[in-house]
Design a protein around this motif. Structure first.
Motif, PDB file in Angstrom:
ATOM      1  N   LYS A 196      22.338 -48.100 -31.254  1.00 54.11           N
ATOM      2  CA  LYS A 196      21.338 -49.464 -32.082  1.00 54.11           C
ATOM      3  C   LYS A 196      20.386 -49.646 -32.321  1.00 54.11           C
ATOM      4  O   LYS A 196      19.298 -48.565 -32.183  1.00 54.11           O
ATOM      5  N   ARG A 197      20.409 -50.301 -33.303  1.00 57.73           N
ATOM      6  CA  ARG A 197      18.831 -50.531 -33.828  1.00 57.73           C
ATOM      7  C   ARG A 197      18.168 -51.363 -33.201  1.00 57.73           C
ATOM      8  O   ARG A 197      17.835 -52.403 -32.543  1.00 57.73           O
ATOM      9  N   ILE A 198      16.870 -50.693 -33.071  1.00 58.23           N
ATOM     10  CA  ILE A 198      15.309 -50.946 -32.475  1.00 58.23           C
ATOM     11  C   ILE A 198      14.297 -51.097 -33.326  1.00 58.23           C
ATOM     12  O   ILE A 198      14.254 -50.761 -34.228  1.00 58.23           O
ATOM     13  N   HIS A 199      13.538 -53.112 -33.266  1.00 55.00           N
ATOM     14  CA  HIS A 199      13.002 -52.947 -33.639  1.00 55.00           C
ATOM     15  C   HIS A 199      11.195 -53.023 -32.965  1.00 55.00           C
ATOM     16  O   HIS A 199      11.964 -54.561 -31.931  1.00 55.00           O
ATOM     17  N   LEU A 200      10.495 -52.939 -33.057  1.00 62.68           N
ATOM     18  CA  LEU A 200       9.061 -52.471 -32.876  1.00 62.68           C
ATOM     19  C   LEU A 200       8.081 -53.544 -33.283  1.00 62.68           C
ATOM     20  O   LEU A 200       7.729 -52.466 -34.348  1.00 62.68           O
ATOM     21  N   SER A 201       7.370 -53.813 -32.314  1.00 68.21           N
ATOM     22  CA  SER A 201       5.760 -55.100 -33.268  1.00 68.21           C
ATOM     23  C   SER A 201       5.056 -54.097 -32.707  1.00 68.21           C
ATOM     24  O   SER A 201       4.813 -52.602 -31.798  1.00 68.21           O
ATOM     25  N   TYR A 202       4.246 -54.334 -33.660  1.00 72.43           N
ATOM     26  CA  TYR A 202       2.678 -53.359 -32.954  1.00 72.43           C
ATOM     27  C   TYR A 202       2.344 -52.926 -31.724  1.00 72.43           C
ATOM     28  O   TYR A 202       1.616 -52.033 -30.956  1.00 72.43           O
ATOM     29  N   THR A 203       2.210 -54.066 -31.270  1.00 76.48           N
ATOM     30  CA  THR A 203       2.015 -54.443 -29.554  1.00 76.48           C
ATOM     31  C   THR A 203       3.163 -53.996 -28.646  1.00 76.48           C
ATOM     32  O   THR A 203       3.028 -53.598 -27.653  1.00 76.48           O
ATOM     33  N   GLU A 204       3.840 -53.521 -29.376  1.00 74.55           N
ATOM     34  CA  GLU A 204       4.930 -52.554 -28.508  1.00 74.55           C
ATOM     35  C   GLU A 204       5.349 -51.568 -28.557  1.00 74.55           C
ATOM     36  O   GLU A 204       5.337 -50.633 -28.064  1.00 74.55           O
ATOM     37  N   LEU A 205       4.523 -50.785 -29.776  1.00 74.93           N
ATOM     38  CA  LEU A 205       5.270 -49.877 -30.792  1.00 74.93           C
ATOM     39  C   LEU A 205       4.078 -48.175 -29.578  1.00 74.93           C
ATOM     40  O   LEU A 205       5.224 -46.911 -29.569  1.00 74.93           O
ATOM     41  N   PHE A 206       2.876 -48.626 -28.871  1.00 76.74           N
ATOM     42  CA  PHE A 206       2.539 -47.031 -28.384  1.00 76.74           C
ATOM     43  C   PHE A 206       3.021 -47.075 -26.559  1.00 76.74           C
ATOM     44  O   PHE A 206       2.581 -46.794 -26.193  1.00 76.74           O
ATOM     45  N   ARG A 207       3.723 -47.666 -26.879  1.00 70.36           N
ATOM     46  CA  ARG A 207       4.665 -48.401 -25.231  1.00 70.36           C
ATOM     47  C   ARG A 207       6.504 -47.516 -24.806  1.00 70.36           C
ATOM     48  O   ARG A 207       6.132 -47.928 -24.361  1.00 70.36           O
ATOM     49  N   GLU A 208       6.520 -47.807 -26.273  1.00 68.19           N
ATOM     50  CA  GLU A 208       7.930 -47.018 -26.235  1.00 68.19           C
ATOM     51  C   GLU A 208       7.999 -45.718 -26.710  1.00 68.19           C
ATOM     52  O   GLU A 208       7.938 -45.016 -27.835  1.00 68.19           O
ATOM     53  N   ILE A 209       7.871 -44.783 -25.748  1.00 69.84           N
ATOM     54  CA  ILE A 209       7.064 -43.077 -25.904  1.00 69.84           C
ATOM     55  C   ILE A 209       8.489 -42.674 -26.106  1.00 69.84           C
ATOM     56  O   ILE A 209       8.693 -42.284 -25.057  1.00 69.84           O
ATOM     57  N   THR A 210       8.015 -40.643 -27.020  1.00 71.07           N
ATOM     58  CA  THR A 210       9.272 -40.095 -26.421  1.00 71.07           C
ATOM     59  C   THR A 210       8.511 -38.599 -26.724  1.00 71.07           C
ATOM     60  O   THR A 210       8.437 -38.579 -26.894  1.00 71.07           O
ATOM     61  N   SER A 211       9.522 -38.177 -25.208  1.00 74.49           N
ATOM     62  CA  SER A 211       8.717 -36.859 -24.372  1.00 74.49           C
ATOM     63  C   SER A 211       9.562 -35.486 -26.003  1.00 74.49           C
ATOM     64  O   SER A 211      10.194 -36.033 -25.620  1.00 74.49           O
ATOM     65  N   VAL A 212       8.804 -35.351 -26.144  1.00 73.13           N
ATOM     66  CA  VAL A 212       8.638 -33.403 -26.145  1.00 73.13           C
ATOM     67  C   VAL A 212       8.510 -32.751 -26.677  1.00 73.13           C
ATOM     68  O   VAL A 212       7.516 -33.000 -25.921  1.00 73.13           O
ATOM     69  N   THR A 213       9.284 -31.371 -25.630  1.00 72.44           N
ATOM     70  CA  THR A 213       8.816 -30.505 -25.982  1.00 72.44           C
ATOM     71  C   THR A 213       8.784 -29.389 -26.826  1.00 72.44           C
ATOM     72  O   THR A 213       9.996 -29.423 -27.471  1.00 72.44           O
ATOM     73  N   VAL A 214       7.835 -28.712 -27.627  1.00 77.84           N
ATOM     74  CA  VAL A 214       7.774 -27.759 -28.529  1.00 77.84           C
ATOM     75  C   VAL A 214       8.242 -25.957 -27.998  1.00 77.84           C
ATOM     76  O   VAL A 214       6.807 -26.383 -27.648  1.00 77.84           O
ATOM     77  N   PRO A 215       9.324 -25.915 -28.522  1.00 76.58           N
ATOM     78  CA  PRO A 215       8.593 -24.209 -28.118  1.00 76.58           C
ATOM     79  C   PRO A 215       8.104 -23.590 -28.022  1.00 76.58           C
ATOM     80  O   PRO A 215       7.312 -24.205 -29.364  1.00 76.58           O
ATOM     81  N   GLY A 216       7.066 -22.896 -27.070  1.00 80.69           N
ATOM     82  CA  GLY A 216       5.726 -22.596 -27.511  1.00 80.69           C
ATOM     83  C   GLY A 216       4.261 -22.893 -28.367  1.00 80.69           C
ATOM     84  O   GLY A 216       3.409 -22.096 -27.998  1.00 80.69           O
ATOM     85  N   ASN A 217       5.314 -24.658 -27.747  1.00 81.48           N
ATOM     86  CA  ASN A 217       3.305 -24.731 -28.168  1.00 81.48           C
ATOM     87  C   ASN A 217       2.963 -26.444 -27.209  1.00 81.48           C
ATOM     88  O   ASN A 217       2.266 -26.740 -26.641  1.00 81.48           O
ATOM     89  N   GLY A 218       3.488 -26.937 -26.420  1.00 81.49           N
ATOM     90  CA  GLY A 218       3.947 -27.741 -24.875  1.00 81.49           C
ATOM     91  C   GLY A 218       4.867 -28.587 -25.295  1.00 81.49           C
ATOM     92  O   GLY A 218       5.649 -28.759 -26.023  1.00 81.49           O
ATOM     93  N   GLU A 219       3.968 -29.124 -24.192  1.00 84.37           N
ATOM     94  CA  GLU A 219       5.036 -30.917 -24.082  1.00 84.37           C
ATOM     95  C   GLU A 219       3.661 -31.814 -24.713  1.00 84.37           C
ATOM     96  O   GLU A 219       2.109 -31.788 -24.853  1.00 84.37           O
ATOM     97  N   PHE A 220       4.608 -32.860 -25.366  1.00 81.93           N
ATOM     98  CA  PHE A 220       4.405 -33.964 -26.321  1.00 81.93           C
ATOM     99  C   PHE A 220       4.749 -35.567 -26.234  1.00 81.93           C
ATOM    100  O   PHE A 220       5.855 -35.663 -25.132  1.00 81.93           O
ATOM    101  N   GLU A 221       4.148 -36.758 -26.386  1.00 85.04           N
ATOM    102  CA  GLU A 221       4.765 -37.615 -26.572  1.00 85.04           C
ATOM    103  C   GLU A 221       5.057 -38.217 -28.341  1.00 85.04           C
ATOM    104  O   GLU A 221       3.703 -37.706 -28.499  1.00 85.04           O
ATOM    105  N   GLY A 222       5.453 -38.559 -28.707  1.00 83.46           N
ATOM    106  CA  GLY A 222       6.452 -39.274 -29.852  1.00 83.46           C
ATOM    107  C   GLY A 222       6.265 -40.764 -29.697  1.00 83.46           C
ATOM    108  O   GLY A 222       7.066 -41.651 -28.941  1.00 83.46           O
TER     109      GLY A 222
END
Length: 442
Positions: A196-222
């Motif tokens: 699915k093609r997703i389009h986010l406006s600026y006011t939506e951008l920081f609410r659609e977060i991907t959880s990212v685990t980087v081995p050896g460096n911990g938990e982040f959000e993208g």
């Protein structure tokens, strides 16, 4: 004698300039550094006896002479100035390298650059840059082994090292242009997820977060960065169901930053006149319509759904203080930058940290597999930052390859070809910039 002209001697130039002078000692090349403030350029070359500094302003007639004197021009100027520099490079028959995204205006220079056998290389820094090269290396490897890529995710963040400013709940400081940090994401984002093609406006951008685990460096959000879809063709990934390129931040960052976005504190389009002595808290109140709650914290939670964690980050930053903002007029983004600068400015002993992470899901021999590739680079201090290192070195290495006639590409392009990524990624290893790859079968 071959000559390289570096335009801009700011925070991203340290490693680039040093690398070029190392090359000049071995090859006899001349290195010229230009900046609008000549003293800044002089400071960048003062330790090199054969270095030369010039005052450079794209709007002055002397800009033509400076560009004509070089074989290769590397522009670290603001992105809006790359095209005017490019036009002068075309007129003088000079190659151009930048670390910035290819703009539509830059693309229009492609035909003439090719006709004049000139390379106009863009997106050759960190992100974009190293991300392209490291991704294409794996894409080509997977395809060469008969794999079919289903999903590609890539996130990069410029953060601070764990030992730096341990009380900083954002885990972030300014390691590149502060105004660009404050206004980042205002064009929104487009990407592909599960077909699915997703389009986010600026006011939506920081609410659609991907959880990212980087081995050896911990938990982040993208969060998604700009238009990921245009890279489907660039990476030859037209058949994937997921394609997202994004920015990494530490946990909790995006939610708190979203409060500032929803309020309008990052707006850089309108200038406001402020009362004399206006405080940070009073500035925040300008954007809050709710009048029923007693405290500004209650107002933020009621009007913008701010969590206690968001409030803690904003309070630590000084947004709720009764300190004067220090401006009588300016855009909300300028005031936000001013407030954050007190806490987010790098101090002499601070170390920044670059984290990059790719994940490929692919099918091979009827089996689904996954490759995760990650990079972590720490800076040494406020000047020798990981950001400057990872932005500057790829540019310097590309310039060296070009001057040694080891690059055949011409026209407006980005470093997604093997003639770029193989030598640059190999040389970067010698500077501690090396990816760790992990293959997982499913």
């Amino acid at each position: 004698m071959k000559t390289v002209l570096v335009l801009g001697a700011g925070r991203s130039s340290h490693y680039l300039i040093n690398y070029l002078f190392e090359c000049s000692a071995a090859h006899g090349w001349q290195i010229i550094v230009g900046d609008k403030v000549k003293s800044i350029a002089e400071s960048a070359v003062e330790q090199f006896s054969h270095g030369r500094a010039v005052q450079f302003d794209i709007h002055e007639e002397s800009a033509k002479e400076a560009i004509s004197s070089a074989d290769v021009v590397i522009s670290l100027l603001p992105p809006a100035l790359h095209v005017p520099v490019g036009e002068l490079c075309l007129a003088a028959g000079r190659h151009l390298l930048t670390a910035s995204y290819v703009s539509d205006e830059m693309k229009k220079l492609d035909a003439e650059a090719k006709a004049k056998h000139l390379l106009f290389l863009n997106e050759c820094g960190l992100d974009p840059g190293i991300d392209h090269m490291s991704a294409m290396k794996l894409i080509d490897e997977i395809k060469s082994e008969g794999g079919k890529i289903i999903s590609f995710e890539s996130f990069t963040g410029g953060l601070i090292a764990p030992e730096t400013d341990p009380e900083n709940p954002w885990r972030y400081k300014f390691t590149w242009n502060p105004r660009n940090v404050v206004t980042a994401g205002q064009s929104g984002a487009e990407y592909l997820k599960d077909g699915k093609r997703i389009h986010l406006s600026y006011t939506e951008l920081f609410r659609e977060i991907t959880s990212v685990t980087v081995p050896g460096n911990g938990e982040f959000e993208g969060y998604a960065n700009r238009d990921s879809l245009k890279y489907l063709e660039t990476y030859a990934l037209q058949s994937v169901t997921t394609m997202i390129r994004g920015t990494l931040r530490s946990k909790g960052f995006c939610s708190a930053w979203d409060v500032l976005v929803q309020m309008g504190c990052c707006d850089d389009t309108r200038v406001i006149n402020y009362d004399e002595g206006m405080t940070n808290a009073a500035f925040m109140n300008l954007f809050i319509k709710s009048k029923n709650q007693k405290s500004i914290e209650d107002k933020l939670m009621h009007a913008f759904d701010a969590s206690p964690g968001d409030i803690a980050l904003l309070r630590w930053s000084g947004f709720l203080d009764n300190e004067p903002i220090g401006l009588r007029e300016g855009t909300p983004a300028q005031v936000t930058e001013q407030i954050l600068m007190n806490k987010w400015k790098l101090r002499p002993a601070d170390k920044d940290m670059i984290v990059m992470w790719h994940r490929f899901v692919f099918e091979q021999n009827g089996v689904q597999n996954e490759i995760q590739s990650s990079l972590m680079v720490k800076g040494e201090d406020e000047k020798r930052t990981a950001m400057a290192k990872t932005v500057g070195l790829p540019l310097g290495m590309a310039a060296r390859l070009l001057l040694e006639d080891k690059i055949s590409a011409r026209g407006v392009c980005i470093p997604v070809y093997k003639e770029f990524y193989t030598p640059v990624l190999n040389e970067l290893k010698g500077y501690g910039i090396e990816f760790r790859e992990k293959r997982l079968g499913k």
